[in-house]
Enzyme design. Sequence first.
Site, PDB file in Angstrom:
ATOM      1  N   ILE A  36       0.987  -1.201  -0.039  1.00 31.94           N
ATOM      2  CA  ILE A  36       0.073   0.106   0.009  1.00 31.94           C
ATOM      3  C   ILE A  36       0.800   1.397   0.124  1.00 31.94           C
ATOM      4  O   ILE A  36       0.334   2.349  -0.290  1.00 31.94           O
ATOM      5  CB  ILE A  36      -0.873   0.021   1.200  1.00 31.94           C
ATOM      6  CG1 ILE A  36      -2.106   0.976   0.839  1.00 31.94           C
ATOM      7  CG2 ILE A  36      -0.200   0.148   2.528  1.00 31.94           C
ATOM      8  CD1 ILE A  36      -3.386   0.599   1.587  1.00 31.94           C
ATOM      9  N   TYR A 143      -5.821 -10.161  16.722  1.00 35.45           N
ATOM     10  CA  TYR A 143      -4.802 -10.506  15.999  1.00 35.45           C
ATOM     11  C   TYR A 143      -4.836 -11.982  15.868  1.00 35.45           C
ATOM     12  O   TYR A 143      -4.932 -12.614  14.795  1.00 35.45           O
ATOM     13  CB  TYR A 143      -3.513 -10.163  16.386  1.00 35.45           C
ATOM     14  CG  TYR A 143      -2.263 -10.685  15.627  1.00 35.45           C
ATOM     15  CD1 TYR A 143      -2.004 -10.281  14.160  1.00 35.45           C
ATOM     16  CD2 TYR A 143      -1.446 -11.570  16.216  1.00 35.45           C
ATOM     17  CE1 TYR A 143      -1.069 -10.808  13.473  1.00 35.45           C
ATOM     18  CE2 TYR A 143      -0.322 -12.017  15.332  1.00 35.45           C
ATOM     19  CZ  TYR A 143      -0.042 -11.656  13.830  1.00 35.45           C
ATOM     20  OH  TYR A 143       1.015 -11.913  13.124  1.00 35.45           O
TER      21      TYR A 143
END
Length: 312
Positions: A36, A143
């Site tokens: 990104i 997570y």
Amino acid sequence: MITKVLIIGACGQIGTELTAALQTTYGAANVIASDIRESDLEVFANSPFEILDATNKESIKACVEKHQITDVYLMAALLSAKAEKNPELAWDLNMNSLLHVLNLAKDKLIKKVFWPSSIAVFGKNSPKKDTPQHTIMDPSTVYGISKLSGERWCEYYHQKYGVDVRSIRYPGIISWKTQPGGGTTDYAVEIFHEAIKNGSYTCFLKEDTMLPMMFMDDAVRATIDIMNAKSTEVKIRSSYNIAATSFTPKELTKEIQELLPDFTINYQPDFRQAIADSWPESIDDTTASTDWNWTASFDTKAIVSEMITNLK
Ligand code: NAD
């Protein structure tokens, strides 16, 4: 057919070194790095590079078609400590990126998928020592929840749609070329930088916190090995335990002091202590050894020596 790989999240701690290794394996022109964000590291100048958002299915599909990709390595994720600060973003990135890639494989646009899981899939009721391949898994972090869900999706896509997805549960990864990206084991990299720069380090975990760790070279080799294993050898399609070593901050400090005798450490545990306390101390990786010949090369002493020699 020629192998053409796409790495998503290539500019991170593991992606950067994986990109270099895949360039050696397949030739730089057959490796497409994407992230990104941009990176000015030399490794990314050698191969085609694409700006790509892992949560955007259409962008991934367009990139796969443009470069005629066969294998995808999905490394983009929000790591444990960062995920606790931004649970919804973590869930969105960690889950949807995986589903996008698995769906491209289901639709036969790509042949093979690598997706890393983590020791964070285990929880407070998992055995702490030599945590087995199959055991209680009750992660308490965002997570860990996302990684355990991801493992279930991988196995589901393999069984239901024949998707060739391969995965390993990385422990804490230690590297000198790249910085860690916001995990709970980051201390084991920061400590070396601070030891060399300042001669001292303030650790965010307690001195007796034992966690499983691995040198980057072993992690990259495991990744490439499982992707190159025969499909019949990869019997587990959720994710494999792999292990190299385990140590506490105190034990690591002792090893560092062998080479840097003046090094000092002090401890200021923060929110990451609770995450570490929910994770295993050591991992049983017999199944990976049996199925595709996995074995680690670097123990704690070797890791410390590599880190200090190279960072100096
Ligand atoms: P990292 O945080 O260093 O790198 C992640 C990369 O993903 C970054 O370059 C980031 O820019 C990129 N990224 C973030 N959002 C993105 C998006 N929307 N689209 C595309 N790219 C995006 O992480 P890492 O340490 O290299 O970890 C790679 C994988 O390995 C992750 O799945 C992680 O959960 C797993 N893992 C890492 C460790 C470790 O110790 N490093 C341990 C266990 C598992």
